[in-house]
Structure formats: C-alpha cells, structure tokens
Write a protein that holds these residues in place. Sequence first.
Motif, mmCIF file in Angstrom:
data_model
loop_
_atom_site.group_PDB
_atom_site.id
_atom_site.type_symbol
_atom_site.label_atom_id
_atom_site.label_comp_id
_atom_site.label_asym_id
_atom_site.label_seq_id
_atom_site.Cartn_x
_atom_site.Cartn_y
_atom_site.Cartn_z
ATOM 1 N N MET A 160 0.801 -1.389 -0.232
ATOM 2 C CA MET A 160 0.089 0.123 -0.050
ATOM 3 C C MET A 160 0.923 1.217 -0.018
ATOM 4 N N THR A 161 1.913 1.203 0.645
ATOM 5 C CA THR A 161 2.876 2.397 0.893
ATOM 6 C C THR A 161 3.513 2.571 -0.711
ATOM 7 N N ASN A 162 3.862 1.763 -1.324
ATOM 8 C CA ASN A 162 4.373 1.989 -2.781
ATOM 9 C C ASN A 162 3.102 2.371 -3.746
ATOM 10 N N TYR A 163 2.110 1.857 -3.484
ATOM 11 C CA TYR A 163 0.818 2.342 -4.382
ATOM 12 C C TYR A 163 0.229 3.708 -4.018
ATOM 13 N N MET A 164 0.166 4.166 -2.815
ATOM 14 C CA MET A 164 -0.684 5.131 -2.571
ATOM 15 C C MET A 164 -0.218 6.541 -3.258
ATOM 16 N N PRO A 165 1.228 6.796 -3.218
ATOM 17 C CA PRO A 165 1.356 8.215 -4.047
ATOM 18 C C PRO A 165 0.910 8.180 -5.251
ATOM 19 N N LYS A 166 0.718 6.943 -5.982
ATOM 20 C CA LYS A 166 0.175 6.945 -7.213
ATOM 21 C C LYS A 166 -1.093 7.509 -7.533
ATOM 22 N N VAL A 167 -2.065 7.525 -6.601
ATOM 23 C CA VAL A 167 -3.337 7.861 -6.699
ATOM 24 C C VAL A 167 -3.987 8.975 -5.862
ATOM 25 N N GLY A 168 -3.152 9.428 -4.930
ATOM 26 C CA GLY A 168 -3.442 10.538 -4.057
ATOM 27 C C GLY A 168 -2.444 11.168 -3.469
ATOM 28 N N ASN A 169 -2.500 12.167 -3.225
ATOM 29 C CA ASN A 169 -1.597 13.170 -2.166
ATOM 30 C C ASN A 169 -1.307 12.894 -0.935
ATOM 31 N N LEU A 170 -2.258 12.232 -0.092
ATOM 32 C CA LEU A 170 -2.438 12.202 1.395
ATOM 33 C C LEU A 170 -2.543 10.782 1.865
ATOM 34 N N GLY A 171 -2.508 9.625 1.000
ATOM 35 C CA GLY A 171 -2.730 8.419 1.458
ATOM 36 C C GLY A 171 -1.672 7.963 2.417
ATOM 37 N N LEU A 172 -0.405 8.425 2.200
ATOM 38 C CA LEU A 172 0.377 7.985 3.428
ATOM 39 C C LEU A 172 0.214 8.511 4.551
ATOM 40 N N ASP A 173 -0.314 9.915 4.581
ATOM 41 C CA ASP A 173 -0.797 10.413 6.017
ATOM 42 C C ASP A 173 -2.045 9.602 6.416
ATOM 43 N N MET A 174 -3.031 9.216 5.796
ATOM 44 C CA MET A 174 -4.139 8.508 6.176
ATOM 45 C C MET A 174 -3.321 7.097 6.674
ATOM 46 N N MET A 175 -2.476 6.358 6.283
ATOM 47 C CA MET A 175 -2.015 5.173 6.852
ATOM 48 C C MET A 175 -1.021 5.209 8.078
ATOM 49 N N ASN A 222 -3.526 22.843 11.832
ATOM 50 C CA ASN A 222 -3.475 22.309 10.343
ATOM 51 C C ASN A 222 -4.689 22.947 9.503
ATOM 52 N N GLY A 223 -5.448 23.842 10.187
ATOM 53 C CA GLY A 223 -6.605 24.566 9.518
ATOM 54 C C GLY A 223 -7.926 23.759 9.098
ATOM 55 N N TYR A 224 -7.861 22.488 9.957
ATOM 56 C CA TYR A 224 -9.095 21.689 9.976
ATOM 57 C C TYR A 224 -9.408 21.278 11.186
ATOM 58 N N LEU A 225 -10.598 20.979 11.496
ATOM 59 C CA LEU A 225 -11.268 20.376 12.603
ATOM 60 C C LEU A 225 -10.881 18.988 12.657
ATOM 61 N N SER A 226 -11.002 18.237 11.354
ATOM 62 C CA SER A 226 -10.897 16.815 11.336
ATOM 63 C C SER A 226 -9.856 16.826 9.982
ATOM 64 N N MET A 227 -8.517 16.929 10.541
ATOM 65 C CA MET A 227 -7.698 16.633 9.478
ATOM 66 C C MET A 227 -7.989 15.365 8.803
ATOM 67 N N ARG A 228 -8.024 14.384 9.877
ATOM 68 C CA ARG A 228 -8.047 13.117 9.526
ATOM 69 C C ARG A 228 -9.058 12.862 8.266
ATOM 70 N N SER A 229 -10.389 13.477 8.329
ATOM 71 C CA SER A 229 -11.428 13.379 7.391
ATOM 72 C C SER A 229 -10.963 14.056 5.897
ATOM 73 N N ARG A 230 -10.220 15.285 6.106
ATOM 74 C CA ARG A 230 -9.649 16.103 5.157
ATOM 75 C C ARG A 230 -8.898 15.014 4.454
ATOM 76 N N ILE A 231 -7.827 14.428 4.979
ATOM 77 C CA ILE A 231 -6.849 13.312 4.472
ATOM 78 C C ILE A 231 -7.516 12.334 3.307
ATOM 79 N N TRP A 232 -8.877 11.748 3.967
ATOM 80 C CA TRP A 232 -9.296 11.009 3.393
ATOM 81 C C TRP A 232 -9.799 11.123 1.796
ATOM 82 N N ARG A 233 -9.932 12.525 1.695
ATOM 83 C CA ARG A 233 -10.506 13.126 0.413
ATOM 84 C C ARG A 233 -9.398 13.249 -0.488
#
Length: 456
Positions: A160-175, A222-233
């Motif tokens: 997943m770590t190898n793949y995430m940067p290919k499909v989004g900018n924040l997937g590694l933060d999610m993980m 970070n400018g958000y109240l739920s940065m975790r939710s922002r990351i998923w987007r």
Amino acid sequence: MARDVSDTTPIGARSELVEWVASGEKPRESWRLGTEHEKIPFYKADASPVPYEGERGIRALLEGMQDRTGWAPIMEDGHPIGLYDEAGGGAISLEPGGQFELSGAPLATLHETARETAQHLRDVKSVGETLGLGFLTLGMSPLWTRQQTPVMPKARYRIMTNYMPKVGNLGLDMMYRTSTVQVNMDYASEADMVKKLRVSLALQPIATAIFANSPFTESKPNGYLSMRSRIWRDTDPHRTGMMAFAFEDGFGYERYVDWALDVPMYFVKRDATYHDVAGASFRDLLAGELAAMPGERATHSDWANHVSTLFPEVRLKRYLEMRGADVGNPDHIVALSAFWTGLLYDEAVLDGAWELVKRWSAGEREQLRADVPKLALKATIAGRSVQDVASDALALARAGLQRRARLDEAGRDETRYLAYAEEIVASGRTQAERLLERYHGDWQGSVRPAFEECVY
C-alpha cells in the motif's frame, strides 16, 4: 481488520460474491454492534514515536498484552503483528504507523461496549506503564513528520505504501498518521441494508462533525477540525468517498459487488506470501487472467481481503462499517457507537432518519463531505446548519435507544452514552475547537501539552 482471511475455496462465478455479502443477513434478535478504535502510542519521557522493535517498542507492547490477556498471537514472517481472542472476544492489530487498534467483539448492548472499551484501555495502560508508553486520544498525530513516524512490519502495508502516492497526495498520511473509531452494524435483508447504508452515508459527515478531533499536524494547527477526514478526500478516489451510486434506483448487493470488482487490487495472498498486484483488476483474477499471476483463480479469501481494502465512508462487508469519525476519549468512543445504534437499530427511527436526509441531492452530500473537515458543526446542507441536523439526528438516536430499553445492572438504559455527543452539539463547540482554544491559550502555542492532557 486484524487478520487477512485464508479461505482457499475457489470462486466459480460473480454470483458467489453477491451471496457472500448476502450471507451477512441476520434476524433482528441476532443483531450486534462491534466497535473498533485506534490509538497512537508515544514515549512519555519525550513525546517521541514508538518503533516496532526494541525493549520498549510495539512488539514488546504486543507481547505484554499477550501475557496479560491470554490472547493468541497473529504472526507474519516471525513477527507478532496482532493478537486475537480464540473465544471470539475480539482482536488487536497494528495500523501502519503503530496505531494500536482494538477490533471489539460483536456485542448485544452499549453497556457491554463500554465495559469492553474500559477493560481494553486498562490493559493497554497497565502494559504501557511498564514500557514508559502513553496513548493519544487524538484523530491524528500532532507532532511528528511522516518521516519520523515508524513503520510496522506488515507486507500488505509495504504494498500500500508503494501504491498510495500513485493515486492521491495524502494516502500515506492516512496510513501512518491518523487514528479513528468505527462501529460495525448488522442488517436483516437486502432492503434493510440499502436503507441503513443510505442513511448512514448521508449522515456520516454529520458524525465526522460531531466527533472532529484532529486539529494539529507537525506542531501547529493544520487549518481543519478533522484533518483525518480531509486526508481521506485525497487518498484514492477509486476506493473512498460517499458512493453516490448507492442512492440510485435498483441499488443492492449486486451493484455494490460490481463497484468493488472495479476497484483496483492491492495484493493477492498465497499461503504466507503477499503478491504485489497493485492496480490490477479483480475481474481478471476472477477469470484466471491476472497478468502478474498467470493461471491463478480467485478464492473466497481473495475476495474478503479485497473488500477489506475498500475505504468508502460506509463499507459493506457482511455487516456495515461506519467509518467517518476521529478517535477520542472513552466517552467519545462509546458515544459514536450509541449514535449509530440508536439511529439504525429501531425501525421507526431509521424511517425518521431517512426523512431527515432523503431530499439531499448527491451534490449536496458531496459538498457537505467537503465542507465538514474544516467547518464541522458550522457547515450547512440544504439551508440548515450541521449543528441543527446533528441535534435532530441525536434526538432520533436517543429515541431509538430508549425504545431498545437495554438496561444495565443499575436499571439505566443506553441513552446515557449519548451525553458526550449531545453536549458537543448543544454547545456548538467540537473537541477540536476546544483544543485549539487551549493551544492559543494555556498551551502557549505548543502541542506538547497534548501528550499530557489528550491521553488515555
């Protein structure tokens, strides 16, 4: 998910995948709720992250928990990567950055959920004390960079770590840097599943707002109240989001299976080996035409594992997973379970919840999902504030729990577990906003006090 499944029964046709989902149907008297919650460990001495290895690392924490609970280890390449109760009582697993997760047992009442949560936290704190560890009650690690965050030795995470940067900018933060609480709910039939899925998808951003608790990243707001939710987007649009198709006429098991088939795979597991097939089609594996593994045919475990890598706001497996909330303190954890149990497990309340959301358009639901991470209760939908919608949803949930009339030994029903969420909504101030006030006030512009105040 604590353990990847190992069922080598071949899948002969797409219809078997539909039957797999349908097999989750349960009569009302057998409905249960399962609560999963993650927590980020840290060294109390200096608020530093906890690596897997070492005398006081995550492995030592797992081994200490094994000694304390008697649960059996889950092993991978000689490494303990989790524990499970052989009597069916639940499991412990490791998220990619060392987040320590309890996947709770399927339980009949919220009273049992509260006891399970309290017992697990007693166990974790007791073992953690011997190792000098604490555990954060925040939805995102507030201090460390991604590079400073440890990596757990699980093969699926490497893929997943190898793949995430290919499909989004924040997937590694999610993980690696987020932490959540989820609730798993049952359904009686395909029609019941559809109604529950639609209601819970529409209201998932409302839950995100109520339980927003991730306002800090790398030492500052970070400018958000739920940065975790922002990351998923911005993680992977193929496998995340609000599933607008679930509201279309004719939606049911088959339509969900077809969507799942079209989400690219991460891996295929054979025996103890994870084969990296990231980006490949499950349809090819089903047909025996997967280029990376010529001649291999899909098995039931391949399907179960693939479905576990789909991340919409509500996930359908053989139960429904509510996935929209940041983790928080014990009251926060049980309040989320109370919110969804009250809304989804009483037929009249479920109808009332559908009335609350059924006129929202797909565009309005998407906009709500986009606005809530930053605005939480101050976001709006269809001309109403999220605070007002949340108040209505909580009133419905309270009515549902009252009618369930599940009493504890003191004769109290389950409505008391909503108090945490009700106070937040009545005040209009999320936990994230309260923490930001602390940061700009008593904390004097530092997140370090979170490692003393926002802990279990």
